[in-house]
Scaffold this motif. Sequence first.
Motif, PDB file in Angstrom:
ATOM      1  N   SER A  12       7.157 -59.399 -19.985  1.00  0.00           N
ATOM      2  CA  SER A  12       7.616 -60.573 -20.711  1.00  0.00           C
ATOM      3  C   SER A  12       6.727 -61.764 -20.368  1.00  0.00           C
ATOM      4  N   THR A  13       6.830 -62.791 -21.169  1.00  0.00           N
ATOM      5  CA  THR A  13       6.048 -63.998 -20.950  1.00  0.00           C
ATOM      6  C   THR A  13       6.322 -64.544 -19.552  1.00  0.00           C
ATOM      7  N   GLY A  14       5.261 -64.858 -18.831  1.00  0.00           N
ATOM      8  CA  GLY A  14       5.410 -65.438 -17.505  1.00  0.00           C
ATOM      9  C   GLY A  14       5.348 -64.437 -16.370  1.00  0.00           C
ATOM     10  N   VAL A  15       5.403 -63.137 -16.668  1.00  0.00           N
ATOM     11  CA  VAL A  15       5.285 -62.138 -15.603  1.00  0.00           C
ATOM     12  C   VAL A  15       3.802 -61.903 -15.347  1.00  0.00           C
ATOM     13  N   GLN A  16       3.394 -62.186 -14.113  1.00  0.00           N
ATOM     14  CA  GLN A  16       1.987 -62.003 -13.735  1.00  0.00           C
ATOM     15  C   GLN A  16       1.802 -60.634 -13.112  1.00  0.00           C
ATOM     16  N   GLY A  17       0.575 -60.191 -13.028  1.00  0.00           N
ATOM     17  CA  GLY A  17       0.277 -58.916 -12.386  1.00  0.00           C
ATOM     18  C   GLY A  17       0.194 -57.789 -13.383  1.00  0.00           C
ATOM     19  N   GLU A  18       0.216 -56.585 -12.856  1.00  0.00           N
ATOM     20  CA  GLU A  18       0.103 -55.379 -13.674  1.00  0.00           C
ATOM     21  C   GLU A  18       1.411 -54.608 -13.651  1.00  0.00           C
ATOM     22  N   PHE A  19       1.681 -53.939 -14.757  1.00  0.00           N
ATOM     23  CA  PHE A  19       2.831 -53.046 -14.863  1.00  0.00           C
ATOM     24  C   PHE A  19       2.375 -51.874 -15.716  1.00  0.00           C
ATOM     25  N   THR A  20       2.199 -50.704 -15.090  1.00  0.00           N
ATOM     26  CA  THR A  20       1.639 -49.557 -15.795  1.00  0.00           C
ATOM     27  C   THR A  20       2.369 -48.274 -15.417  1.00  0.00           C
ATOM     28  N   ALA A  21       2.310 -47.308 -16.323  1.00  0.00           N
ATOM     29  CA  ALA A  21       2.832 -45.967 -16.058  1.00  0.00           C
ATOM     30  C   ALA A  21       1.691 -45.095 -15.567  1.00  0.00           C
ATOM     31  N   SER A  22       2.010 -44.109 -14.746  1.00  0.00           N
ATOM     32  CA  SER A  22       0.967 -43.231 -14.198  1.00  0.00           C
ATOM     33  C   SER A  22       0.356 -42.337 -15.282  1.00  0.00           C
ATOM     34  N   VAL A  23       1.074 -42.116 -16.377  1.00  0.00           N
ATOM     35  CA  VAL A  23       0.554 -41.349 -17.509  1.00  0.00           C
ATOM     36  C   VAL A  23       0.934 -42.057 -18.799  1.00  0.00           C
ATOM     37  N   GLN A  24       0.132 -41.861 -19.829  1.00  0.00           N
ATOM     38  CA  GLN A  24       0.454 -42.457 -21.126  1.00  0.00           C
ATOM     39  C   GLN A  24       1.374 -41.561 -21.938  1.00  0.00           C
ATOM     40  N   HIS A  25       1.254 -40.261 -21.738  1.00  0.00           N
ATOM     41  CA  HIS A  25       2.143 -39.319 -22.421  1.00  0.00           C
ATOM     42  C   HIS A  25       2.260 -38.055 -21.582  1.00  0.00           C
ATOM     43  N   LEU A  26       3.315 -37.316 -21.867  1.00  0.00           N
ATOM     44  CA  LEU A  26       3.615 -36.116 -21.101  1.00  0.00           C
ATOM     45  C   LEU A  26       4.249 -35.105 -22.043  1.00  0.00           C
ATOM     46  N   LYS A  27       3.762 -33.868 -22.002  1.00  0.00           N
ATOM     47  CA  LYS A  27       4.378 -32.791 -22.778  1.00  0.00           C
ATOM     48  C   LYS A  27       5.419 -32.135 -21.881  1.00  0.00           C
ATOM     49  N   VAL A  28       6.660 -32.098 -22.351  1.00  0.00           N
ATOM     50  CA  VAL A  28       7.761 -31.563 -21.547  1.00  0.00           C
ATOM     51  C   VAL A  28       8.517 -30.502 -22.328  1.00  0.00           C
ATOM     52  N   ARG A  29       9.156 -29.638 -21.602  1.00  0.00           N
ATOM     53  CA  ARG A  29      10.070 -28.665 -22.192  1.00  0.00           C
ATOM     54  C   ARG A  29      11.486 -29.185 -21.969  1.00  0.00           C
ATOM     55  N   PRO A  30      12.320 -29.182 -22.996  1.00  0.00           N
ATOM     56  CA  PRO A  30      13.694 -29.642 -22.811  1.00  0.00           C
ATOM     57  C   PRO A  30      14.362 -28.914 -21.644  1.00  0.00           C
ATOM     58  N   GLY A  31      15.009 -29.691 -20.790  1.00  0.00           N
ATOM     59  CA  GLY A  31      15.677 -29.155 -19.617  1.00  0.00           C
ATOM     60  C   GLY A  31      14.822 -29.173 -18.367  1.00  0.00           C
ATOM     61  N   GLU A  32      13.530 -29.411 -18.512  1.00  0.00           N
ATOM     62  CA  GLU A  32      12.596 -29.395 -17.384  1.00  0.00           C
ATOM     63  C   GLU A  32      12.535 -30.785 -16.747  1.00  0.00           C
ATOM     64  N   MET A  33      12.715 -30.846 -15.425  1.00  0.00           N
ATOM     65  CA  MET A  33      12.700 -32.126 -14.706  1.00  0.00           C
ATOM     66  C   MET A  33      11.259 -32.608 -14.519  1.00  0.00           C
ATOM     67  N   HIS A  34      11.060 -33.931 -14.721  1.00  0.00           N
ATOM     68  CA  HIS A  34       9.737 -34.550 -14.544  1.00  0.00           C
ATOM     69  C   HIS A  34       9.894 -35.885 -13.838  1.00  0.00           C
ATOM     70  N   GLN A  35       8.806 -36.330 -13.240  1.00  0.00           N
ATOM     71  CA  GLN A  35       8.767 -37.662 -12.630  1.00  0.00           C
ATOM     72  C   GLN A  35       7.521 -38.388 -13.107  1.00  0.00           C
ATOM     73  N   VAL A  36       7.714 -39.621 -13.504  1.00  0.00           N
ATOM     74  CA  VAL A  36       6.611 -40.505 -13.867  1.00  0.00           C
ATOM     75  C   VAL A  36       6.738 -41.728 -12.977  1.00  0.00           C
ATOM     76  N   ASP A  37       5.627 -42.108 -12.343  1.00  0.00           N
ATOM     77  CA  ASP A  37       5.627 -43.281 -11.478  1.00  0.00           C
ATOM     78  C   ASP A  37       5.096 -44.487 -12.244  1.00  0.00           C
ATOM     79  N   PHE A  38       5.732 -45.609 -12.026  1.00  0.00           N
ATOM     80  CA  PHE A  38       5.318 -46.867 -12.627  1.00  0.00           C
ATOM     81  C   PHE A  38       4.867 -47.782 -11.493  1.00  0.00           C
ATOM     82  N   THR A  39       3.730 -48.432 -11.686  1.00  0.00           N
ATOM     83  CA  THR A  39       3.184 -49.321 -10.667  1.00  0.00           C
ATOM     84  C   THR A  39       3.304 -50.754 -11.140  1.00  0.00           C
TER      85      THR A  39
END
Length: 174
Positions: A67-94
């Motif tokens: 949002s406006t006024g938030v400085q710094g970086e905010f990113t996901a470790s991946v832009q997209h991920l192919k998943v199978r329904p029911g399969e657990m995944h983790q995506v890290d955000f920095t």
Amino acid sequence: MMRDRKALQLALLAVVMFGFGFLLVPLYDVFCDITGLNGKTATQAVAESHEVDTQRQVTVEFITYQSTGVQGEFTASVQHLKVRPGEMHQVDFTVTNPSSKDKILRAIPSVAPGRAASYLRKTECFCFQEQPLAAQSEAIMPMRFYVDRMLPPDIEIFTLSYTLYDISERASSS
């Protein structure tokens, strides 16, 4: 007499309008929960057993906004991920805080198309609560999820986006 009655009616109308405006946000939240519109995701963890659908693959895209006024970086470790329904995944955000002040941040999720939101099951997410971030620091915030097997077959791709807000002033005043 007529003038007093008209003034009373106008004052009552102003009170009703104020009350309606005040209730719009909770009413909108209830409406979105019922209809599944706006891509709002559940705000509490889901803990249930699930089986993996090995016959299907879904692409989940990750987008981050600040949002406006938030400085710094905010990113996901991946832009997209192919998943199978029911399969657990983790995506890290920095997230980084380059300022000299400690911050309290809040991430608001959204899913597009909106009807996919009710099939995204998060078991852990930084969006469940406020995130304190010290000055001149970086944090890695995990999000663990799976896609429900009942996701309609016509949804082959959906986007999970997070908008990061600095709520430091509001949080310190409460």
